[in-house]
Write a protein that holds these residues in place. Structure first.
Motif, PDB file in Angstrom:
ATOM      1  N   CYS A  92       0.814  -1.225   0.000  1.00 16.11           N
ATOM      2  CA  CYS A  92       0.000   0.000   0.000  1.00 16.11           C
ATOM      3  C   CYS A  92       0.846   1.273   0.000  1.00 16.11           C
ATOM      4  CB  CYS A  92      -0.989  -0.005   1.164  1.00 16.11           C
ATOM      5  SG  CYS A  92      -0.221  -0.047   2.781  1.00 16.11           S
ATOM      6  N   SER A  97       4.540   7.244  -1.325  1.00 21.60           N
ATOM      7  CA  SER A  97       3.153   7.681  -1.163  1.00 21.60           C
ATOM      8  C   SER A  97       2.284   6.539  -0.658  1.00 21.60           C
ATOM      9  CB  SER A  97       2.579   8.163  -2.501  1.00 21.60           C
ATOM     10  OG  SER A  97       3.295   9.261  -2.967  1.00 21.60           O
ATOM     11  N   ASN A  99      -0.920   4.518  -0.899  1.00 22.24           N
ATOM     12  CA  ASN A  99      -1.913   4.206  -1.927  1.00 22.24           C
ATOM     13  C   ASN A  99      -2.822   3.088  -1.423  1.00 22.24           C
ATOM     14  OD1 ASN A  99      -0.725   5.955  -3.937  1.00 22.24           O
ATOM     15  ND2 ASN A  99       0.908   4.455  -4.089  1.00 22.24           N
TER      16      ASN A  99
END
Length: 141
Positions: A92, A97, A99
């Motif tokens: 994830c 980042s 996500n």
């Protein structure tokens, strides 16, 4: 984080090039023979290294690959990130980042993000020169 064989081999290619700067452009066959890696697999790897502008290449009889800067100017993080799909500890997190559709309610996301940040920061402190000399781990910085 799981570094694949592509990532490990990319480091071996870069180390090989760094160990032989006097050879100029080094053929893929020479690297493959010295490292015991198939040329087909290396073609993929050096393609990514070239695309990331980490190596220069030339074609022809005297063709091959070479580093385009000194070994101390390459970080292991830069090399691995141009090869690996994702260095994060969990799926994830990608390229720093988060996500994940469940991120707002997931109590573990901050921990995974911090681990990803720490890992990337560390890999960015290790240079190709460090790998060549080993001094960083012998306390001889």
């Amino acid at each position: 984080m799981n570094v694949t064989s592509k990532g490990r081999y990319a480091l071996r290619v870069m180390i090989d090039l760094a160990q032989h700067p006097e050879d100029g452009f080094i053929s893929l066959k020479t690297i493959a023979d010295r490292q015991g890696i198939s040329m087909k697999y290396l073609e993929m790897i050096v393609g990514n290294l070239k695309k990331a502008r980490l190596v220069d290449s030339t074609r022809g009889k005297e063709g091959g690959y070479r580093l385009n800067r000194s070994p101390g100017d390459y970080s292991v993080g830069d090399i691995l990130r141009c090869i690996e799909d994702n260095l994060a500890p969990v799926a994830c997190i990608r390229a720093g980042s988060i996500n994940c559709e469940n991120a707002a309610g997931c109590m573990t996301v901050p921990m995974w993000k911090e681990l990803d940040d720490i890992t990337n920061a560390y890999l960015d402190t290790v240079s190709l020169e460090d790998l060549l000399t080993g001094a960083k781990w012998r306390g001889q910085d």
